[in-house]
Write a protein that holds these residues in place. Structure first.
Motif, mmCIF file in Angstrom:
data_model
loop_
_atom_site.group_PDB
_atom_site.id
_atom_site.type_symbol
_atom_site.label_atom_id
_atom_site.label_comp_id
_atom_site.label_asym_id
_atom_site.label_seq_id
_atom_site.Cartn_x
_atom_site.Cartn_y
_atom_site.Cartn_z
ATOM 1 N N TRP A 26 -3.248 0.345 9.873
ATOM 2 C CA TRP A 26 -3.032 0.769 8.490
ATOM 3 C C TRP A 26 -3.694 -0.190 7.513
ATOM 4 O O TRP A 26 -3.412 -1.384 7.491
ATOM 5 C CB TRP A 26 -1.538 0.851 8.206
ATOM 6 C CG TRP A 26 -1.237 1.345 6.829
ATOM 7 C CD1 TRP A 26 -0.885 0.594 5.743
ATOM 8 C CD2 TRP A 26 -1.273 2.702 6.382
ATOM 9 N NE1 TRP A 26 -0.692 1.404 4.643
ATOM 10 C CE2 TRP A 26 -0.924 2.701 5.004
ATOM 11 C CE3 TRP A 26 -1.559 3.914 7.006
ATOM 12 C CZ2 TRP A 26 -0.852 3.858 4.247
ATOM 13 C CZ3 TRP A 26 -1.484 5.072 6.258
ATOM 14 C CH2 TRP A 26 -1.138 5.053 4.894
ATOM 15 N N GLU A 27 -4.571 0.354 6.666
ATOM 16 C CA GLU A 27 -5.257 -0.431 5.634
ATOM 17 C C GLU A 27 -5.017 0.155 4.242
ATOM 18 O O GLU A 27 -5.759 -0.135 3.305
ATOM 19 C CB GLU A 27 -6.754 -0.480 5.918
ATOM 20 C CG GLU A 27 -7.123 -1.154 7.225
ATOM 21 C CD GLU A 27 -8.611 -1.137 7.465
ATOM 22 O OE1 GLU A 27 -9.274 -2.138 7.114
ATOM 23 O OE2 GLU A 27 -9.126 -0.125 7.990
ATOM 24 N N GLY A 28 -4.008 0.993 4.128
ATOM 25 C CA GLY A 28 -3.701 1.606 2.851
ATOM 26 C C GLY A 28 -4.005 3.095 2.869
ATOM 27 O O GLY A 28 -4.719 3.605 3.733
ATOM 28 N N ASN A 32 -7.994 2.417 -2.592
ATOM 29 C CA ASN A 32 -6.696 1.952 -3.093
ATOM 30 C C ASN A 32 -5.634 1.963 -2.002
ATOM 31 O O ASN A 32 -5.525 2.916 -1.223
ATOM 32 C CB ASN A 32 -6.227 2.830 -4.253
ATOM 33 C CG ASN A 32 -7.024 2.569 -5.520
ATOM 34 O OD1 ASN A 32 -7.989 1.820 -5.516
ATOM 35 N ND2 ASN A 32 -6.613 3.209 -6.603
ATOM 36 N N LEU A 33 -4.821 0.905 -1.989
ATOM 37 C CA LEU A 33 -3.724 0.841 -1.030
ATOM 38 C C LEU A 33 -2.706 1.942 -1.289
ATOM 39 O O LEU A 33 -2.117 2.500 -0.352
ATOM 40 C CB LEU A 33 -3.033 -0.527 -1.116
ATOM 41 C CG LEU A 33 -3.870 -1.757 -0.737
ATOM 42 C CD1 LEU A 33 -3.069 -3.026 -0.983
ATOM 43 C CD2 LEU A 33 -4.304 -1.680 0.714
ATOM 44 N N VAL A 34 -2.484 2.256 -2.557
ATOM 45 C CA VAL A 34 -1.516 3.269 -2.974
ATOM 46 C C VAL A 34 -2.037 3.909 -4.255
ATOM 47 O O VAL A 34 -2.893 3.350 -4.928
ATOM 48 C CB VAL A 34 -0.122 2.628 -3.177
ATOM 49 C CG1 VAL A 34 -0.129 1.684 -4.352
ATOM 50 C CG2 VAL A 34 0.971 3.667 -3.301
ATOM 51 N N GLU A 61 -4.002 6.358 -4.408
ATOM 52 C CA GLU A 61 -5.416 6.591 -4.149
ATOM 53 C C GLU A 61 -5.864 7.886 -4.819
ATOM 54 O O GLU A 61 -5.051 8.773 -5.096
ATOM 55 C CB GLU A 61 -5.673 6.666 -2.643
ATOM 56 C CG GLU A 61 -5.122 7.905 -1.940
ATOM 57 C CD GLU A 61 -3.613 7.930 -1.781
ATOM 58 O OE1 GLU A 61 -3.111 8.916 -1.217
ATOM 59 O OE2 GLU A 61 -2.914 6.995 -2.227
ATOM 60 N N TYR A 66 6.003 2.002 -2.545
ATOM 61 C CA TYR A 66 4.825 2.146 -3.410
ATOM 62 C C TYR A 66 4.730 0.987 -4.398
ATOM 63 O O TYR A 66 3.637 0.473 -4.678
ATOM 64 C CB TYR A 66 4.901 3.460 -4.195
ATOM 65 C CG TYR A 66 4.753 4.706 -3.364
ATOM 66 C CD1 TYR A 66 4.037 4.701 -2.173
ATOM 67 C CD2 TYR A 66 5.342 5.900 -3.770
ATOM 68 C CE1 TYR A 66 3.911 5.846 -1.413
ATOM 69 C CE2 TYR A 66 5.210 7.056 -3.017
ATOM 70 C CZ TYR A 66 4.501 7.026 -1.836
ATOM 71 O OH TYR A 66 4.370 8.162 -1.088
ATOM 72 N N GLU A 78 3.330 -2.113 -2.589
ATOM 73 C CA GLU A 78 1.892 -2.045 -2.327
ATOM 74 C C GLU A 78 1.098 -2.154 -3.627
ATOM 75 O O GLU A 78 0.047 -2.805 -3.675
ATOM 76 C CB GLU A 78 1.543 -0.760 -1.571
ATOM 77 C CG GLU A 78 2.132 -0.703 -0.173
ATOM 78 C CD GLU A 78 1.315 0.164 0.772
ATOM 79 O OE1 GLU A 78 0.089 0.259 0.603
ATOM 80 O OE2 GLU A 78 1.909 0.759 1.686
ATOM 81 N N GLN A 108 -1.570 -5.207 -4.442
ATOM 82 C CA GLN A 108 -2.957 -4.891 -4.756
ATOM 83 C C GLN A 108 -3.364 -5.515 -6.089
ATOM 84 O O GLN A 108 -4.451 -6.104 -6.209
ATOM 85 C CB GLN A 108 -3.149 -3.373 -4.810
ATOM 86 C CG GLN A 108 -4.576 -2.940 -5.118
ATOM 87 C CD GLN A 108 -4.732 -1.435 -4.985
ATOM 88 O OE1 GLN A 108 -4.583 -0.869 -3.912
ATOM 89 N NE2 GLN A 108 -5.043 -0.776 -6.084
#
Length: 268
Positions: free
Chosen positions: A60-62, A146-148, A150, A184, A187, A191
């Motif tokens: 998992w990378e986002g 974007n991690l979250v 997106e 959320y 994250e 970020q």
């Protein structure tokens, strides 16, 4: 002109309760791609039973990069990105089919989402029409890193509106929804912290209050009744959590730096 092929693409983890209805709403697509990130329930088996092509990617990378990875498995000319808690309505399907029959270059397509909050599909509060870009050419576009939160990197493409709604079962269980919101917020804050952003605690409080007023007043949340009022508080809490977490990360870094200096000085 030959009809374009459609790949409905989804990332998922432990969505056994929701994924079947989502897949049934998309079973008319040329293919359905499900990228699983390590489910421990029946998500994979259910997806396979409904004819989806299932792949696994647990590094998992986002959210952004996971959607990029999922799209790489798609062979269709067009992508429709969907989540397990969403359903394509018949009017939206018809609008998508019209695009596939007459594809146009340099265009991406948005649809309105009808978001469920507990027992009501909200009509105000900033939750409708909640337009999201989901239909786009496979060869030309992809999601950002974007991690979250997106979104599609569509550059200079024209955004066109599709008729019909995408149903979104956003909040069926209050506690599950709150846990997701907290994740959320974590994250988002990490970020922003990595990007060098900082925030004071007073600013976090002001952002939370601003989120309440925006939802309840500016976005007419009061017209959604008691669910609208609760949602305004939830949005305020979520916004405060994001900025408070950003503040806390800076405090933790400062404290660690101070401890490291103290440890070093103790050895001199």
């Amino acid at each position: 002109m030959e009809r374009a092929r459609l790949s409905v693409v989804m990332i998922a983890k432990n969505e056994a309760e929701l994924i079947a209805d989502c897949l049934r709403s998309a079973d008319w697509a040329d293919e359905i791609i499900v990228l699983d990130s390590g489910s421990t329930d029946d998500t994979v088996a259910i997806a396979e039973r409904h004819g989806a092509k299932v792949f696994t990617h647990t590094q998992w990378e986002g959210f952004g990069k996971q959607r990029q990875q999922a799209q790489r498995y798609a062979s269709g000319d067009y992508i429709f990105m969907i989540d397990a808690d969403e359903r394509i309505t018949p009017p939206l399907r018809q609008a998508i089919e019209s695009v596939l029959e007459n594809p146009q270059p340099h265009r991406v397509y948005s649809c309105a989402r009808r978001n469920l909050f507990l027992t009501r599909f909200m009509r105000h509060s900033g939750w409708y029409p909640d337009r999201v870009i989901r239909l786009y050419a496979n060869a030309g576009y992809h999601y950002n890193d974007n991690l979250v939160h997106e979104s599609l990197d569509y550059r200079d493409a024209t955004v066109c509106r599709l008729d019909g709604d995408l149903l979104h079962l956003t909040c069926r269980d209050f506690f599950v929804f709150q846990r997701k919101q907290l994740g959320y917020a974590e994250e988002w804050s990490r970020q922003r912290f990595q990007a060098g952003k900082r925030c004071g605690l007073f600013s976090a409080t002001a952002h939370g209050l601003g989120a309440f007023l925006k939802t309840w007043v500016l976005r007419a949340g009061f017209l959604d009744g008691k669910p609208g009022l609760l949602l305004a508080f939830v949005n305020a809490q979520y916004t405060f959590n994001k900025y408070a977490a950003l503040w806390a990360l800076a405090r933790q870094q400062k404290a660690k730096h101070h401890d490291d200096e103290s440890h070093l000085s103790g050895h001199l």
